[in-house]
Scaffold this active site. Structure first.
Site, PDB file in Angstrom:
ATOM      1  N   GLU A 175       0.904  -0.906   0.064  1.00 17.19           N
ATOM      2  CA  GLU A 175       0.091   0.114  -0.026  1.00 17.19           C
ATOM      3  C   GLU A 175       0.994   1.130   0.026  1.00 17.19           C
ATOM      4  O   GLU A 175       1.448   1.692  -0.974  1.00 17.19           O
ATOM      5  CB  GLU A 175      -0.934  -0.025   1.111  1.00 17.19           C
ATOM      6  CG  GLU A 175      -1.937  -1.066   0.918  1.00 17.19           C
ATOM      7  CD  GLU A 175      -3.053  -1.336   1.762  1.00 17.19           C
ATOM      8  OE1 GLU A 175      -3.356  -0.708   2.992  1.00 17.19           O
ATOM      9  OE2 GLU A 175      -3.976  -2.368   1.592  1.00 17.19           O
TER      10      GLU A 175
HETATM   11  C1  HEM Z   1      -9.503  -1.151   4.282  1.00 22.11           C
HETATM   12  C2  HEM Z   1      -8.731   3.472   5.816  1.00 22.11           C
HETATM   13  C3  HEM Z   1      -5.043   3.726   2.799  1.00 22.11           C
HETATM   14  C4  HEM Z   1      -6.785  -0.147   0.400  1.00 22.11           C
HETATM   15  C5  HEM Z   1      -9.523   0.160   5.049  1.00 22.11           C
HETATM   16  C6  HEM Z   1     -10.640   0.415   6.001  1.00 22.11           C
HETATM   17  C7  HEM Z   1     -10.580   1.678   6.482  1.00 22.11           C
HETATM   18  C8  HEM Z   1      -9.393   2.187   5.471  1.00 22.11           C
HETATM   19  C9  HEM Z   1     -11.711   2.301   7.306  1.00 22.11           C
HETATM   20  C10 HEM Z   1     -11.534  -0.595   6.596  1.00 22.11           C
HETATM   21  C11 HEM Z   1     -13.067  -0.214   6.049  1.00 22.11           C
HETATM   22  C12 HEM Z   1     -13.580  -1.708   6.366  1.00 22.11           C
HETATM   23  O1  HEM Z   1     -13.331  -2.532   6.981  1.00 22.11           O
HETATM   24  O2  HEM Z   1     -15.064  -1.732   6.202  1.00 22.11           O
HETATM   25  C13 HEM Z   1      -7.655   3.906   5.014  1.00 22.11           C
HETATM   26  C14 HEM Z   1      -6.708   5.299   5.575  1.00 22.11           C
HETATM   27  C15 HEM Z   1      -5.728   5.016   4.772  1.00 22.11           C
HETATM   28  C16 HEM Z   1      -5.821   4.011   4.105  1.00 22.11           C
HETATM   29  C17 HEM Z   1      -7.259   5.946   6.569  1.00 22.11           C
HETATM   30  C18 HEM Z   1      -4.449   6.147   4.918  1.00 22.11           C
HETATM   31  C19 HEM Z   1      -3.885   6.173   6.013  1.00 22.11           C
HETATM   32  C20 HEM Z   1      -5.202   2.801   1.837  1.00 22.11           C
HETATM   33  C21 HEM Z   1      -4.512   2.744   0.648  1.00 22.11           C
HETATM   34  C22 HEM Z   1      -4.782   1.621   0.063  1.00 22.11           C
HETATM   35  C23 HEM Z   1      -5.851   0.966   0.875  1.00 22.11           C
HETATM   36  C24 HEM Z   1      -3.436   3.598   0.099  1.00 22.11           C
HETATM   37  C25 HEM Z   1      -4.415   1.081  -1.413  1.00 22.11           C
HETATM   38  C26 HEM Z   1      -3.272   1.180  -1.714  1.00 22.11           C
HETATM   39  C27 HEM Z   1      -7.329  -0.720   1.623  1.00 22.11           C
HETATM   40  C28 HEM Z   1      -7.729  -2.234   1.119  1.00 22.11           C
HETATM   41  C29 HEM Z   1      -8.528  -2.616   2.266  1.00 22.11           C
HETATM   42  C30 HEM Z   1      -8.369  -1.295   3.224  1.00 22.11           C
HETATM   43  C31 HEM Z   1      -7.367  -3.240   0.337  1.00 22.11           C
HETATM   44  C32 HEM Z   1      -9.120  -3.754   3.001  1.00 22.11           C
HETATM   45  C33 HEM Z   1      -7.892  -4.766   3.480  1.00 22.11           C
HETATM   46  C34 HEM Z   1      -8.077  -5.809   4.167  1.00 22.11           C
HETATM   47  O3  HEM Z   1      -9.390  -6.204   4.476  1.00 22.11           O
HETATM   48  O4  HEM Z   1      -7.382  -6.614   4.406  1.00 22.11           O
HETATM   49  N1  HEM Z   1      -8.884   1.265   4.768  1.00 22.11           N
HETATM   50  N2  HEM Z   1      -6.913   3.488   4.056  1.00 22.11           N
HETATM   51  N3  HEM Z   1      -5.864   1.791   1.878  1.00 22.11           N
HETATM   52  N4  HEM Z   1      -7.912  -0.102   2.563  1.00 22.11           N
HETATM   53 FE1  HEM Z   1      -7.353   1.511   3.191  1.00 22.11          FE
END
Ligand code: HEM
Ligand code: HEM
Length: 346
Positions: free
Chosen positions: A137
């Site tokens: 990420e």
């Molecule tokens: C999951 C916030 C950066 C890809 C999540 C979730 C949140 C979140 C709140 C969980 C949502 C849920 O469970 O319903 C953030 C914040 C970021 C960030 C605050 C910056 C600090 C990123 C980036 C990427 C990304 C840069 C892509 C390169 C994902 C993915 C998931 C996820 C793929 C699911 C992962 C899993 O379940 O293992 N993010 N995100 N996020 N985010 Fe982010």
């Protein structure tokens, strides 16, 4: 005329019974645990939400310099202009690497009992530390993030104001708390469904009301209920019949990785369904682009019931009423780098 005089009581009777039907449906939805998005800012654990913190968290959410490359921000994968996700099957991050899972929306994430498809982060502040460090990420390190923030006087000042009285306000933990505070504001109230729950009979069409009825009668609410219509509990994906390897890739065992309990193999959090019509593609694998197809998969995989085409269309029609008012976010102007800001590494 005589005809209207004779018809009027009948028409009034029909109108009254339609209203009674709506009241009964509303009550049925409430008994199934469905709730409107609450008014006002939600409270989060150990993190009083203040205006300063929200403003700082917004800057951090949009700041690509939290990533090693300097080009990836939270908004890259949770684009607030496109429903809080990235419209990709699975996310692309540092060095154009493709991650293993679909990006869930950040909208209304505050209402989820735990974060990620497998619920491995307790809350939003715990969650926010993950992506910044994840190799696929943002690929950064906490020390470097703190160094970056400390290199820009405006950030130092804003952390001081957001965390008054602390000896060391510019920290990785406080960065996560500020982001959490901003995410508390990312809610989408007032969808047609919320309006219906709050007493507006006309907010849903007859077809959408039928869809809601089916959604409850078929048993979707057994797993997708509460404010977020999901996001609360964990269930095997393929409770009745395991979907194919394209939809459920064998290498991602879901909650098993969190609990290491055999019964948690292929167990995932029942996905929250708010704004689902604008967050394709679907499932943790992101393999399904069509909402109707996703509903049909749920029928066979989770309910062991082959839904008819009409039922699928009807339920999907109801799901479209879950799109709420999107938060209007003014793009923040970010502090400029100084000589001591770490240089981007692609
Ligand atoms: C999951 C916030 C950066 C890809 C999540 C979730 C949140 C979140 C709140 C969980 C949502 C849920 O469970 O319903 C953030 C914040 C970021 C960030 C605050 C910056 C600090 C990123 C980036 C990427 C990304 C840069 C892509 C390169 C994902 C993915 C998931 C996820 C793929 C699911 C992962 C899993 O379940 O293992 N993010 N995100 N996020 N985010 Fe982010
Ligand atoms: C995921 C709808 C029944 C558990 C989903 C998704 C939709 C959906 C649209 C994809 C969400 C997304 O990609 O963001 C429905 C409907 C149902 C139903 C309309 C009734 C016909 C159920 C039941 C259960 C369940 C009864 C529990 C036994 C899950 C789980 C996921 C999910 C665990 C996440 C799957 C994954 O890991 O990708 N549901 N669902 N659902 N649903 Fe359902």
């Amino acid at each position: 005329t005589i005809i209207t005089r004779a018809l009027l009581p009948l028409l009034l009777l029909i109108a009254a019974s339609v209203q009674a039907d709506d009241a009964a449906l509303r009550e049925k939805a409430e008994s199934a645990g469905l709730e409107p998005i609450p008014y006002g800012l939600a409270e989060v654990k150990d993190n009083p939400v203040t205006r300063e913190k929200i403003e700082l968290g917004k800057m951090l959410f949009f700041d690509p310099r939290l990533s090693k490359s300097g080009v990836i921000s939270c908004n890259t994968c949770h684009n607030l202009g496109t429903g809080g996700d990235d419209n990709l099957p699975t996310s692309v991050g540092h060095g154009w690497q493709q991650g293993p899972r679909n990006s869930p929306t950040v909208l209304n994430a505050v209402f989820n009992a735990a974060q990620f498809w497998d619920g491995r982060a307790e809350d939003l502040k715990a969650q926010a530390k993950g992506p910044i460090q994840a190799g696929v990420e943002m690929a950064n390190e906490p020390e470097q993030v703190v160094e970056t923030l400390n290199s820009m006087p405006e950030y130092v000042e804003r952390f001081g104001r957001s965390f008054p009285g602390e000896d060391d306000p510019v920290s990785f933990d406080n960065m996560a708390k500020a982001i959490e505070a901003f995410e508390v504001t990312l809610v989408t109230p007032n969808s047609p469904f919320d309006q219906f729950l709050e007493g507006n009979d006309g907010a849903l069409t007859d077809a959408q009301k039928q869809g809601l009825e089916l959604y409850i009668d078929k048993g979707c609410t057994a797993c997708h209920t509460g404010v977020n219509l999901g996001g609360q509990e964990y269930f095997p994906f393929g409770l009745v019949k395991r979907p194919g390897a394209d939809i459920l890739p064998p290498e991602d065992k879901g909650r098993y990785r969190v609990t290491e309990t055999a019964t948690d193999e292929y167990v995932f959090r029942a996905a929250p369904l708010r704004n689902i019509a604008i967050t394709a593609p679907y499932f943790h694998s992101g393999e399904i682009w069509d909402l109707e197809q996703a509903v049909a998969v749920m029928g066979t995989a989770q309910l062991g019931a082959k839904l008819t085409d009409d039922e699928v269309t009807s339920i999907a029609g109801f799901l479209e009423t879950l799109t709420g008012e999107q938060p209007l976010v003014e793009y923040p102007v970010l502090p400029v780098e100084t000589d001591s800001t770490p240089k981007p590494k692609l």
